[in-house]
Write a protein that holds these residues in place. Structure first.
Motif, PDB file in Angstrom:
ATOM      1  N   THR A 194      -2.381   0.585  -4.576  1.00  0.00           N
ATOM      2  CA  THR A 194      -1.751  -0.609  -4.010  1.00  0.00           C
ATOM      3  C   THR A 194      -1.201  -1.475  -5.133  1.00  0.00           C
ATOM      4  O   THR A 194      -1.826  -1.596  -6.195  1.00  0.00           O
ATOM      5  CB  THR A 194      -2.776  -1.418  -3.189  1.00  0.00           C
ATOM      6  OG1 THR A 194      -3.267  -0.604  -2.110  1.00  0.00           O
ATOM      7  CG2 THR A 194      -2.142  -2.682  -2.614  1.00  0.00           C
ATOM      8  N   MET A 195      -0.040  -2.041  -4.916  1.00  0.00           N
ATOM      9  CA  MET A 195       0.526  -2.990  -5.854  1.00  0.00           C
ATOM     10  C   MET A 195       0.538  -4.365  -5.216  1.00  0.00           C
ATOM     11  O   MET A 195       0.488  -4.492  -3.985  1.00  0.00           O
ATOM     12  CB  MET A 195       1.932  -2.583  -6.287  1.00  0.00           C
ATOM     13  CG  MET A 195       2.926  -2.431  -5.154  1.00  0.00           C
ATOM     14  SD  MET A 195       4.473  -1.704  -5.687  1.00  0.00           S
ATOM     15  CE  MET A 195       5.223  -3.054  -6.551  1.00  0.00           C
ATOM     16  N   TYR A 196       0.611  -5.398  -6.070  1.00  0.00           N
ATOM     17  CA  TYR A 196       0.498  -6.769  -5.595  1.00  0.00           C
ATOM     18  C   TYR A 196       1.563  -7.654  -6.233  1.00  0.00           C
ATOM     19  O   TYR A 196       2.081  -7.354  -7.301  1.00  0.00           O
ATOM     20  CB  TYR A 196      -0.885  -7.350  -5.945  1.00  0.00           C
ATOM     21  CG  TYR A 196      -2.033  -6.540  -5.424  1.00  0.00           C
ATOM     22  CD1 TYR A 196      -2.684  -5.608  -6.241  1.00  0.00           C
ATOM     23  CD2 TYR A 196      -2.481  -6.691  -4.116  1.00  0.00           C
ATOM     24  CE1 TYR A 196      -3.741  -4.860  -5.763  1.00  0.00           C
ATOM     25  CE2 TYR A 196      -3.545  -5.940  -3.631  1.00  0.00           C
ATOM     26  CZ  TYR A 196      -4.165  -5.034  -4.456  1.00  0.00           C
ATOM     27  OH  TYR A 196      -5.218  -4.292  -3.971  1.00  0.00           O
ATOM     28  N   LEU A 197       1.845  -8.743  -5.557  1.00  0.00           N
ATOM     29  CA  LEU A 197       2.666  -9.803  -6.139  1.00  0.00           C
ATOM     30  C   LEU A 197       1.959 -11.116  -5.847  1.00  0.00           C
ATOM     31  O   LEU A 197       1.946 -11.568  -4.698  1.00  0.00           O
ATOM     32  CB  LEU A 197       4.074  -9.807  -5.551  1.00  0.00           C
ATOM     33  CG  LEU A 197       5.011 -10.833  -6.172  1.00  0.00           C
ATOM     34  CD1 LEU A 197       5.300 -10.488  -7.635  1.00  0.00           C
ATOM     35  CD2 LEU A 197       6.323 -10.931  -5.397  1.00  0.00           C
ATOM     36  N   GLN A 198       1.349 -11.684  -6.867  1.00  0.00           N
ATOM     37  CA  GLN A 198       0.714 -12.990  -6.737  1.00  0.00           C
ATOM     38  C   GLN A 198       1.763 -14.050  -6.980  1.00  0.00           C
ATOM     39  O   GLN A 198       2.400 -14.068  -8.035  1.00  0.00           O
ATOM     40  CB  GLN A 198      -0.423 -13.139  -7.746  1.00  0.00           C
ATOM     41  CG  GLN A 198      -1.104 -14.500  -7.712  1.00  0.00           C
ATOM     42  CD  GLN A 198      -1.850 -14.744  -6.412  1.00  0.00           C
ATOM     43  OE1 GLN A 198      -2.562 -13.868  -5.920  1.00  0.00           O
ATOM     44  NE2 GLN A 198      -1.699 -15.945  -5.864  1.00  0.00           N
ATOM     45  N   ALA A 215       0.836  -1.192   0.000  1.00  0.00           N
ATOM     46  CA  ALA A 215       0.000   0.000   0.000  1.00  0.00           C
ATOM     47  C   ALA A 215       0.872   1.243   0.000  1.00  0.00           C
ATOM     48  O   ALA A 215       1.812   1.347   0.796  1.00  0.00           O
ATOM     49  CB  ALA A 215      -0.910  -0.007   1.220  1.00  0.00           C
ATOM     50  N   ALA A 216       0.555   2.175  -0.873  1.00  0.00           N
ATOM     51  CA  ALA A 216       1.331   3.399  -1.002  1.00  0.00           C
ATOM     52  C   ALA A 216       0.548   4.587  -0.457  1.00  0.00           C
ATOM     53  O   ALA A 216      -0.679   4.640  -0.544  1.00  0.00           O
ATOM     54  CB  ALA A 216       1.688   3.651  -2.460  1.00  0.00           C
ATOM     55  N   SER A 217       1.276   5.541   0.080  1.00  0.00           N
ATOM     56  CA  SER A 217       0.687   6.809   0.506  1.00  0.00           C
ATOM     57  C   SER A 217       1.655   7.927   0.141  1.00  0.00           C
ATOM     58  O   SER A 217       2.853   7.700   0.010  1.00  0.00           O
ATOM     59  CB  SER A 217       0.402   6.808   2.014  1.00  0.00           C
ATOM     60  OG  SER A 217       1.593   6.603   2.742  1.00  0.00           O
ATOM     61  N   GLY A 218       1.103   9.107  -0.068  1.00  0.00           N
ATOM     62  CA  GLY A 218       1.929  10.267  -0.370  1.00  0.00           C
ATOM     63  C   GLY A 218       2.170  10.522  -1.845  1.00  0.00           C
ATOM     64  O   GLY A 218       2.676  11.573  -2.220  1.00  0.00           O
ATOM     65  N   ARG A 219       1.869   9.527  -2.688  1.00  0.00           N
ATOM     66  CA  ARG A 219       2.074   9.690  -4.122  1.00  0.00           C
ATOM     67  C   ARG A 219       1.248   8.634  -4.830  1.00  0.00           C
ATOM     68  O   ARG A 219       1.171   7.492  -4.365  1.00  0.00           O
ATOM     69  CB  ARG A 219       3.558   9.508  -4.465  1.00  0.00           C
ATOM     70  CG  ARG A 219       3.929   9.658  -5.938  1.00  0.00           C
ATOM     71  CD  ARG A 219       3.926  11.103  -6.394  1.00  0.00           C
ATOM     72  NE  ARG A 219       4.368  11.224  -7.773  1.00  0.00           N
ATOM     73  CZ  ARG A 219       5.601  11.561  -8.144  1.00  0.00           C
ATOM     74  NH1 ARG A 219       6.513  11.804  -7.231  1.00  0.00           N
ATOM     75  NH2 ARG A 219       5.903  11.654  -9.417  1.00  0.00           N
ATOM     76  N   ALA A 220       0.660   8.993  -5.969  1.00  0.00           N
ATOM     77  CA  ALA A 220      -0.116   8.019  -6.728  1.00  0.00           C
ATOM     78  C   ALA A 220       0.804   7.051  -7.455  1.00  0.00           C
ATOM     79  O   ALA A 220       1.717   7.465  -8.174  1.00  0.00           O
ATOM     80  CB  ALA A 220      -1.006   8.744  -7.740  1.00  0.00           C
ATOM     81  N   PHE A 246       4.907 -16.105 -10.794  1.00  0.00           N
ATOM     82  CA  PHE A 246       4.596 -14.870 -10.081  1.00  0.00           C
ATOM     83  C   PHE A 246       4.028 -13.850 -11.064  1.00  0.00           C
ATOM     84  O   PHE A 246       4.420 -13.806 -12.231  1.00  0.00           O
ATOM     85  CB  PHE A 246       5.852 -14.271  -9.460  1.00  0.00           C
ATOM     86  CG  PHE A 246       6.447 -15.043  -8.312  1.00  0.00           C
ATOM     87  CD1 PHE A 246       6.051 -16.328  -8.002  1.00  0.00           C
ATOM     88  CD2 PHE A 246       7.441 -14.459  -7.540  1.00  0.00           C
ATOM     89  CE1 PHE A 246       6.608 -17.026  -6.950  1.00  0.00           C
ATOM     90  CE2 PHE A 246       8.021 -15.141  -6.482  1.00  0.00           C
ATOM     91  CZ  PHE A 246       7.603 -16.434  -6.197  1.00  0.00           C
ATOM     92  N   THR A 247       3.135 -13.000 -10.553  1.00  0.00           N
ATOM     93  CA  THR A 247       2.570 -11.932 -11.371  1.00  0.00           C
ATOM     94  C   THR A 247       2.500 -10.650 -10.565  1.00  0.00           C
ATOM     95  O   THR A 247       1.904 -10.628  -9.483  1.00  0.00           O
ATOM     96  CB  THR A 247       1.159 -12.290 -11.853  1.00  0.00           C
ATOM     97  OG1 THR A 247       1.188 -13.526 -12.571  1.00  0.00           O
ATOM     98  CG2 THR A 247       0.622 -11.197 -12.769  1.00  0.00           C
ATOM     99  N   ILE A 248       3.101  -9.599 -11.116  1.00  0.00           N
ATOM    100  CA  ILE A 248       3.027  -8.292 -10.492  1.00  0.00           C
ATOM    101  C   ILE A 248       1.851  -7.525 -11.096  1.00  0.00           C
ATOM    102  O   ILE A 248       1.579  -7.629 -12.290  1.00  0.00           O
ATOM    103  CB  ILE A 248       4.348  -7.505 -10.670  1.00  0.00           C
ATOM    104  CG1 ILE A 248       4.316  -6.195  -9.889  1.00  0.00           C
ATOM    105  CG2 ILE A 248       4.661  -7.270 -12.128  1.00  0.00           C
ATOM    106  CD1 ILE A 248       5.649  -5.455  -9.888  1.00  0.00           C
ATOM    107  N   SER A 249       1.153  -6.766 -10.251  1.00  0.00           N
ATOM    108  CA  SER A 249       0.029  -5.973 -10.733  1.00  0.00           C
ATOM    109  C   SER A 249      -0.171  -4.804  -9.782  1.00  0.00           C
ATOM    110  O   SER A 249       0.456  -4.738  -8.723  1.00  0.00           O
ATOM    111  CB  SER A 249      -1.249  -6.812 -10.804  1.00  0.00           C
ATOM    112  OG  SER A 249      -1.634  -7.253  -9.512  1.00  0.00           O
ATOM    113  N   LYS A 250      -1.035  -3.876 -10.175  1.00  0.00           N
ATOM    114  CA  LYS A 250      -1.373  -2.789  -9.254  1.00  0.00           C
ATOM    115  C   LYS A 250      -2.786  -2.318  -9.514  1.00  0.00           C
ATOM    116  O   LYS A 250      -3.316  -2.474 -10.610  1.00  0.00           O
ATOM    117  CB  LYS A 250      -0.360  -1.649  -9.341  1.00  0.00           C
ATOM    118  CG  LYS A 250      -0.295  -0.896 -10.666  1.00  0.00           C
ATOM    119  CD  LYS A 250       0.851   0.093 -10.622  1.00  0.00           C
ATOM    120  CE  LYS A 250       0.995   0.838 -11.950  1.00  0.00           C
ATOM    121  NZ  LYS A 250       0.054   1.938 -12.079  1.00  0.00           N
ATOM    122  N   ASP A 251      -3.365  -1.754  -8.489  1.00  0.00           N
ATOM    123  CA  ASP A 251      -4.705  -1.191  -8.543  1.00  0.00           C
ATOM    124  C   ASP A 251      -4.567   0.299  -8.231  1.00  0.00           C
ATOM    125  O   ASP A 251      -4.371   0.674  -7.064  1.00  0.00           O
ATOM    126  CB  ASP A 251      -5.607  -1.898  -7.524  1.00  0.00           C
ATOM    127  CG  ASP A 251      -7.049  -1.445  -7.598  1.00  0.00           C
ATOM    128  OD1 ASP A 251      -7.298  -0.282  -7.977  1.00  0.00           O
ATOM    129  OD2 ASP A 251      -7.924  -2.242  -7.244  1.00  0.00           O
TER     130      ASP A 251
END
Length: 126
Positions: free
Chosen positions: A78-82, A23-28, A68-73
């Motif tokens: 938030t970014m993810y690593l499945q 989860a990120a904060s402070g920047r998109a 593995f798959t990287i993605s983000k919403d």
């Protein structure tokens, strides 16, 4: 100031799956390049996957390709690593990272990123 916070690590048996979140904060995150790295004891930090600034391209290390798959919403910032079909050699501390400044390098080495999360432990038992 950008802050990244990972979650989702844990202990899993070989062949199992986990999904890490960052989860990120402070920047998109939509405006920055992002990536996942991992570091096993006694080893250097290793690139796992990345997403280009704007999200048009993704790439993964050969060692995790197809598993593995990287993605983000962008809506959740938030970014993810499945991670599927986990192996004992995937055991490491996993870090998410962002390149907030102008893009440098090919975004596959740790020095290409300027913001890091605190890391989350992933342990795969055999």
């Amino acid at each position: 100031q950008v802050r990244l916070v990972e979650s989702g690590g844990g202990l899993v048996q070989a062949g199992g799956s986990l999904r890490l979140s960052c989860a990120a904060s402070g920047r998109a995150l939509s405006n920055v390049a992002v990536g996942w790295f991992r570091q096993a004891p006694g080893k250097e930090r290793e690139f796992v996957g990345g997403i280009s600034r704007g999200g048009s391209s993704t790439w993964h290390a050969d060692s995790v390709m197809g598993r593995f798959t990287i993605s983000k919403d962008d809506g959740k910032n938030t970014m993810y690593l499945q991670m599927n079909t986990l192996k004992p050699e995937d055991t490491a501390v996993y870090y998410c990272a962002a390149r907030v400044g102008p893009t440098a390098g090919d975004l596959t080495t740790a020095s290409d990123y300027d913001v890091w999360g605190q890391g989350t432990q992933v342990t795969v038992s055999s």
